[in-house]
Design an enzyme around this catalytic site. Structure first.
Site, mmCIF file in Angstrom:
data_model
loop_
_atom_site.group_PDB
_atom_site.id
_atom_site.type_symbol
_atom_site.label_atom_id
_atom_site.label_comp_id
_atom_site.label_asym_id
_atom_site.label_seq_id
_atom_site.Cartn_x
_atom_site.Cartn_y
_atom_site.Cartn_z
ATOM 1 N N LYS A 94 0.858 -1.198 0.000
ATOM 2 C CA LYS A 94 0.000 0.000 0.000
ATOM 3 C C LYS A 94 0.892 1.246 0.000
ATOM 4 O O LYS A 94 1.872 1.274 -0.725
ATOM 5 C CB LYS A 94 -0.977 -0.054 1.181
ATOM 6 C CG LYS A 94 -1.944 -1.236 1.035
ATOM 7 C CD LYS A 94 -2.902 -1.340 2.165
ATOM 8 C CE LYS A 94 -2.376 -2.206 3.247
ATOM 9 N NZ LYS A 94 -3.184 -3.358 3.576
ATOM 10 N N ASP A 122 -5.297 -9.205 7.555
ATOM 11 C CA ASP A 122 -6.677 -8.705 7.708
ATOM 12 C C ASP A 122 -7.714 -9.614 7.042
ATOM 13 O O ASP A 122 -8.850 -9.727 7.507
ATOM 14 C CB ASP A 122 -6.817 -7.250 7.221
ATOM 15 C CG ASP A 122 -6.262 -6.996 5.830
ATOM 16 O OD1 ASP A 122 -5.643 -7.910 5.246
ATOM 17 O OD2 ASP A 122 -6.436 -5.867 5.319
HETATM 18 C C1 BGC Z 1 -1.637 -6.242 1.437
HETATM 19 C C2 BGC Z 1 -2.366 -7.467 1.943
HETATM 20 C C3 BGC Z 1 -3.666 -7.009 2.561
HETATM 21 C C4 BGC Z 1 -4.478 -6.207 1.537
HETATM 22 C C5 BGC Z 1 -5.784 -5.685 2.123
HETATM 23 C C6 BGC Z 1 -2.506 -5.498 0.441
HETATM 24 O O1 BGC Z 1 -1.870 -4.346 -0.022
HETATM 25 O O2 BGC Z 1 -0.413 -6.606 0.833
HETATM 26 O O3 BGC Z 1 -1.603 -8.188 2.888
HETATM 27 O O4 BGC Z 1 -4.415 -8.123 2.986
HETATM 28 O O5 BGC Z 1 -3.718 -5.118 1.082
HETATM 29 O O6 BGC Z 1 -5.549 -4.809 3.171
#
Ligand code: BGC
Length: 454
Positions: free
Chosen positions: A147, A183
């Site tokens: 993210k 999550d």
């Molecule tokens: C992360 C995941 C996460 C998802 C939702 C992604 O950018 O790498 O681990 O579950 O976002 O939050």
């Protein structure tokens, strides 16, 4: 993306899931298919007070989950939740991991003070919304910051230990971290507490990803189980298209989003679906239309002309007004005015259409993914005809966008129709934090039973 193409994407995801579960073939795909060591699910018999901690893309949530005897005398607990949300400040997204974990621990202290928990010894379940390797429930080696997190250290380290160290630095808390989960896994477990048939956890928020229940015997990296039980697998599906699976559908706008993102070349699937990017895709399309003179009779596009100048929240708000269908377009006009563009009635209509198409594509790609997950679950239950599975879903796009849920549900139905499986969706509100607290509760319950048996 038409239905035939979506079905092919679903096939490819299904194939990649199986490849990713095998140690010898795993390196051929980018989806991680990570075992979570969550191998038992809440059955309603859990009791006590637990802290759920949920670090997501934009917010940190801290919650107190209290599980008591049900007032109607049933065997299942009654659950109450008290929670606080803290925005993760931008500087913490770019500092060191110790600074981020100190921020988390400081807010745990704040939460404890507000709720009179300073002297309480409480178990903590930690939802950490990033990919990590596990070999047990309280050990998580970070694989990558994702993210908008651009933290230079921490990869290769145990995030549970980092959290324990930060709590120790605060000096005042008696909380003990006993479990960590992604999550999606937290959302799945929280979904089970609402519906025992829940076998999928889905997040469509700042990022996107899914988890599901897989037979332990199908997860090659997990050994030592005598019975063939089920374990939550964190797919990390945001990586799905990084081996080129969607190259045919990637547009010039997707390429621009990718090029200006913190991690170019990675998370292509996520970049077509999640809240961190939807507004930017819309913005780029509008700029392109403006540059060829199709909309906005202006040379200067204000904020709309700069990267990040159109929030994904606007996509939801504009769609909301469009489907209300009263012919009023005040929301679109005021959003466009706030980003510095004066729009004619014709422009407004075009902006609504662009938001609609970008949203449809995102929801349909997500449906292609979920239909693959449902088919994988069905393959594990060949004895069951017309299997119905529940998916617990959370995240700002799913919860805040007015049509995303229906688009996702309808297209998943269509894509699953000939495969003997149907998916029911439930909103798992606060799912990931509550799920982490429930995982801590389940883990401690099992530990107590084992001690009792000795
Ligand atoms: C992360 C995941 C996460 C998802 C939702 C992604 O950018 O790498 O681990 O579950 O976002 O939050």
């Amino acid at each position: 993306i038409n239905d035939v193409q979506l079905a092919l994407i679903s096939d490819r995801m299904l194939q990649d899931m199986s490849i990713g579960l095998q140690k010898s073939t795993k390196s051929n795909v980018r989806m991680e298919m990570l075992p979570s060591y969550v191998d038992s699910l809440p059955d309603g018999s859990e009791r006590g007070a637990y802290i759920g901690l949920d670090l997501g893309g934009t917010n940190l949530r801290v919650l107190l989950l209290t599980l008591t005897d049900s007032i109607d005398g049933g065997a299942k607990f009654d659950a109450t939740i008290k929670s606080e949300s803290y925005k993760v400040p931008n500087e913490k997204l770019e500092g060191t991991s110790a600074e981020l974990f100190d921020f988390i621990a400081a807010n745990m202290v704040d939460f404890a003070i507000k709720n009179g928990l300073e002297e309480k010894m409480l178990p903590v379940g930690f939802t950490f919304s990033f990919p990590f390797d596990q070999d047990r429930i309280d050990h998580a080696i970070l694989k990558q910051w994702t993210k908008a997190y651009n933290i230079k250290d921490g990869v290769g380290e145990d995030v549970v230990q980092m959290l324990r160290d930060a709590i120790a630095r605060q000096g005042s808390l008696k909380f003990e971290v006993v479990a960590v989960c992604n999550d999606t896994v937290g959302t799945l477990v929280s979904g089970v507490s609402e519906d025992q048939n829940c076998q999928i956890g889905l997040i469509v928020g700042t990022g996107t990803n899914a988890a599901y229940l897989e037979k332990v015997s199908n997860i090659e990296s997990v050994n030592g189980y005598k019975d063939d039980r089920f374990m939550c697998v964190d797919m990390e599906w945001e990586y799905f298209a990084d081996t080129g699976a969607l190259n045919h559908f990637v547009t010039e706008f997707d390429k621009q989003v990718d090029a200006t993102s913190p991690m170019p070349g990675e998370f292509i699937f996520e970049k077509m679906i999640s809240g961190m990017y939807l507004g930017e895709i819309v913005r780029l399309i509008l700029c392109q239309l403006a540059s060829v003179g199709n909309i906005f009779n202006e040379k200067c596009l204000g904020d709309l002309g700069t990267t990040g100048g159109f929030d994904s929240r606007y996509v939801s708000d504009i769609t909301e007004e469009a489907i209300a269908g009263h012919g009023e377009t005040n929301v679109v006009k005021s959003i466009l005015a706030s980003v510095g563009v004066k729009a004619s009635q014709g422009d407004v209509h075009t902006v609504q259409l662009v938001c609609e198409f970008v949203s449809i594509r995102a929801a349909h790609l997500c449906a292609a993914g979920i239909s693959a997950v449902a088919r994988k679950i069905k393959a594990n239950h060949p004895e069951k005809n017309d299997l119905v599975v529940t998916a617990g879903v959370d995240g700002s796009v799913y919860a805040g966008h007015p049509t995303f849920d229906t688009l996702l549900e309808d297209k998943t139905d269509e894509l699953c129709r000939n495969h003997g499986v149907k998916v029911q969706f439930i909103r798992a509100k606060d799912g990931s934090g509550k799920g982490a607290a429930l995982i801590a509760a389940g883990y401690l319950k099992t530990a107590r039973q084992l001690v009792g048996a000795c």
